[in-house]
Structure formats: structure tokens, C-alpha cells
Design an enzyme around this catalytic site. Structure first.
Site, PDB file in Angstrom:
ATOM      1  N   GLY A  31       1.573  -8.877  34.593  1.00 50.85           N
ATOM      2  CA  GLY A  31       2.683  -9.921  35.086  1.00 50.85           C
ATOM      3  C   GLY A  31       2.823 -10.452  36.377  1.00 50.85           C
ATOM      4  N   TYR A  32       4.031 -10.519  36.904  1.00 52.29           N
ATOM      5  CA  TYR A  32       4.152 -11.396  37.946  1.00 52.29           C
ATOM      6  C   TYR A  32       3.122 -12.599  38.051  1.00 52.29           C
ATOM      7  CZ  TYR A  32       7.063 -11.939  42.204  1.00 52.29           C
ATOM      8  OH  TYR A  32       7.962 -12.195  42.899  1.00 52.29           O
ATOM      9  N   HIS A  34       1.447 -16.348  38.134  1.00 53.29           N
ATOM     10  CA  HIS A  34       1.257 -17.264  39.039  1.00 53.29           C
ATOM     11  C   HIS A  34       0.427 -18.450  38.350  1.00 53.29           C
ATOM     12  CE1 HIS A  34      -2.643 -15.647  39.655  1.00 53.29           C
ATOM     13  NE2 HIS A  34      -2.122 -14.534  39.758  1.00 53.29           N
ATOM     14  N   HIS A  37      -2.447 -17.420  36.440  1.00 53.72           N
ATOM     15  CA  HIS A  37      -2.230 -17.104  34.722  1.00 53.72           C
ATOM     16  C   HIS A  37      -1.935 -18.132  33.786  1.00 53.72           C
ATOM     17  CE1 HIS A  37      -0.842 -13.194  37.154  1.00 53.72           C
ATOM     18  NE2 HIS A  37      -1.903 -12.463  36.352  1.00 53.72           N
ATOM     19  N   GLN A  61      -5.441   2.165  34.969  1.00 47.02           N
ATOM     20  CA  GLN A  61      -6.744   1.369  35.922  1.00 47.02           C
ATOM     21  C   GLN A  61      -6.414   1.562  37.380  1.00 47.02           C
ATOM     22  OE1 GLN A  61      -5.725  -2.432  33.788  1.00 47.02           O
ATOM     23  NE2 GLN A  61      -6.097  -3.508  35.679  1.00 47.02           N
ATOM     24  N   GLY A 147      -9.558 -14.424  33.770  1.00 42.70           N
ATOM     25  CA  GLY A 147      -9.886 -15.297  34.994  1.00 42.70           C
ATOM     26  C   GLY A 147     -11.153 -15.069  35.667  1.00 42.70           C
ATOM     27  N   LYS A 149     -11.357 -15.278  38.676  1.00 42.51           N
ATOM     28  CA  LYS A 149     -11.101 -14.556  39.834  1.00 42.51           C
ATOM     29  C   LYS A 149     -11.342 -12.798  39.887  1.00 42.51           C
ATOM     30  CE  LYS A 149      -8.115 -12.876  43.313  1.00 42.51           C
ATOM     31  NZ  LYS A 149      -7.394 -11.756  42.571  1.00 42.51           N
ATOM     32  N   VAL A 176      -7.767 -20.283  40.542  1.00 42.79           N
ATOM     33  CA  VAL A 176      -6.995 -21.351  40.862  1.00 42.79           C
ATOM     34  C   VAL A 176      -6.506 -20.862  42.248  1.00 42.79           C
ATOM     35  CG1 VAL A 176      -4.703 -22.451  40.726  1.00 42.79           C
ATOM     36  CG2 VAL A 176      -5.858 -21.626  38.594  1.00 42.79           C
ATOM     37  N   SER A 185      -3.172 -14.624  43.503  1.00 41.93           N
ATOM     38  CA  SER A 185      -3.223 -13.421  43.019  1.00 41.93           C
ATOM     39  C   SER A 185      -1.598 -12.742  43.049  1.00 41.93           C
ATOM     40  CB  SER A 185      -3.953 -12.330  43.993  1.00 41.93           C
ATOM     41  OG  SER A 185      -3.703 -11.095  43.779  1.00 41.93           O
TER      42      SER A 185
END
Ligand code: PAF
Length: 280
Positions: A31-32, A34, A37, A61, A147, A149, A176, A185
Site C-alpha cells: 500500500g501507500y 506511488h 506501484h 516480514q 519492482g 527496486k 521509477v 518508495s
């Protein structure tokens, strides 16, 4: 956009979609959302008829002293953003729904998880591979997008899917970046304005290493120089900056094939990671 809260409803919906002959694309997230995502949703759309986005901040995690409680959350904003990019379904389970009893069964990818982030985040990748396996059984995707990332996470998931014969195509989409180079992030919003400016040192260092290696400069010197530059930033705490093979994540004896330069550092209480892939 449809929001599904329970495992049973999600499984029934996925089963019905499969019976209709629909290809399910899946973007698992915490979530959250950006732009990073949203680019995964774009990629999933290219390979499927319907995209399911999961939003679940997975407690297994996170280590005991990590940012589980402070991890940013805003489900209505996430839903609007995912819908704006054409996702069709949001799976948003509670912790109780995902872990109704004591979890006794874990998925552990071995060699890949003891290095880089795995060296300091004990149990992190066990939590990731277990929750992703659970999500795969719930969402029943044909294709899932992760991703770059989180390059180590992507390598772990690819190995897990291959080792366990999961009939799911795993795709990895590029990082990105913000205009100044900082990798996007969900944790960036927790940086103070000063640390937000300082954090650009991570991508600058990685880009410098990539440029140097492509010019044939010695890896050891480039890494040392970059480590010194990050450590010289007041308030930055370097955890690691390493060059490894990809996706095997082995130490490099020679520079050949695809190499990963990866970094993790803390700015205040925010831990950031970034990487670049270098093809030599
Ligand atoms: O990358 C993430 O956001 C998480 O690690 C994932 C893959 C959604 C599993 O919780």
C-alpha cells in the site's frame, strides 16, 4: 473498483474469472501506492484481462524493531490511484484474515536470502516468500509483477516460483525515480525535508559506480569511493553497498554478465534501498 476483504471471497472471484477464461494479472503491494506501484499495474495490464492489486502490510516480514506500526497506510487513496490506472480489483485483507492462527508453515528460499538485506533483516525474506505464496494461492494469478527496486526480493520470488513449480509468470518492472534520482518508495514520505535532500546520494553513488564500471574502472576503488561519499553525509548510516551477480547474488570474482550494485542506508529512522543493474 471492487474491494475484496476475505480470502474466501477473493478465491471465489479468482476461480470465477479463470472459468470465464480471463487472465489474472497481480501486483502485490503493502500500500501507500506511488508511481512505482502504478507502473507495475501498467505492466500487469499488458499481460492480463484483469489486474488485482493486493494491499497488505505483512507483519511476518518486519523485525521486532522495524517500522511495522509506522508504515504509511491510506486504503482509499490507494484504491483511487489503482483504479485510475485500470486495476479492476483490490484485495485488502486484515492480518487476522491472512494469519488466522499460528503460522506453522513457512517458505524459505535458502542461499539468496543470507546476503544484502537478508544479512541484517533476519526472517524478512521468509516472511516475504511465505506471504507471496499465500497471496498466489488466494489471487490465483497467471502473471505477477514485482519492482526491480526490491531486486533481491524479485530474485527470491523468481527462484521460489521456479523451485516450487508455480505456474505463474513472474515479471520485473524497472525502478521509477523522482526527478532528482531518488528511487520511489512508500517510505520516502517518512523522510524529514533535510533527509529527503540528502537521500539523493544513494542514486548518485550507484549511477557513479555504473558509469565507472562501463568505462572499465576498477570495481573495488569505485565501491570504496561511493561508500566514503555516503558515509560523509551527516545523518546517513550506510548498511551496505555491494556489487553482486544477478539474479544469483553471488560475490563477483570477475565482472561479466548482469551485475547488481545495491545499497541500503538509514536516514534518521527511515531505511532506504536502491540499486542499478549493470550489463557488462
Ligand atoms: O514489496 C512489497 O511491497 C512486499 O514485500 C510484498 C511483495 C507485497 C510482500 O509483502
Amino acid at each position: 473498483m471492487e474491494r475484496i476483504l476475505t480470502v474466501r471471497d477473493m478465491q471465489a472471484r479468482a476461480e470465477a474469472l479463470r472459468r470465464e477464461g480471463k487472465r489474472i494479472g497481480f501486483v502485490p503491494t503493502m500500500g501507500y501506492l506511488h508511481e512505482g506501484h502504478l507502473s507495475l499495474i501498467d505492466e500487469a495490464k499488458k499481460h492480463s484481462d484483469i489486474v488485482v492489486v493486493s494491499v497488505f502490510v505483512n507483519p511476518t516480514q518486519f523485525g521486532p524493531h522495524e517500522d511495522l506500526e509506522s508504515y504509511p497506510r491510506d486504503i482509499d487513496r490507494d484504491e483511487a490511484l489503482a483504479a485510475s490506472r485500470g486495476a479492476g480489483l483490490m484485495f485488502y485483507p486484515s492480518v487476522k484474515e491472512m494469519y488466522p492462527g499460528t503460522q506453522q508453515t513457512w517458505v524459505q528460499v535458502e542461499d539468496l536470502t543470507g546476503v544484502l538485506c537478508g544479512a541484517s533483516r533476519e526472517g524478512h525474506f521468509r516472511g516475504v516468500s511465505t506471504v507471496v505464496t499465500k497471496l498466489f494461492h488466494i489471487v490465483k494469478p497467471h502473471v505477477a509483477v514485482f519492482g526491480q527496486k526490491d531486486a533481491q526480493q524479485a530474485a527470491v520470488i523468481m527462484k521460489m516460483a521456479a523451485d516450487l513449480n508455480m505456474d505463474i509468470r513472474i515479471l520485473v518492472a524497472p525502478i521509477v525515480r523522482e526527478a532528482d534520482g531518488l528511487a520511489m518508495s512508500s517510505r520516502n514520505v517518512r523522510l524529514t525535508p533535510e533527509n529527503r535532500k540528502k537521500a539523493v546520494i544513494l542514486s548518485q553513488s550507484l549511477f557513479g559506480i555504473r558509469e565507472g564500471l562501463l568505462k572499465g574502472q576498477p570495481a573495488g576503488a569505485l565501491l570504496e569511493e561511493a561508500r566514503a561519499a555516503i558515509s560523509a553525509v551527516p545523518g546517513a548510516k550506510l548498511e551496505y553497498l555491494e556489487l553482486r551477480s544477478y539474479p544469483a547474488l553471488e560475490e563477483l570474482t570477475e565482472l561479466r554478465g548482469t551485475c547488481l550494485a545495491a545499497v541500503a542506508a538509514r536516514f534518521g529512522d527511515v531505511r532506504l534501498i536502491d540499486n542499478v543493474m549493470i550489463k557488462i
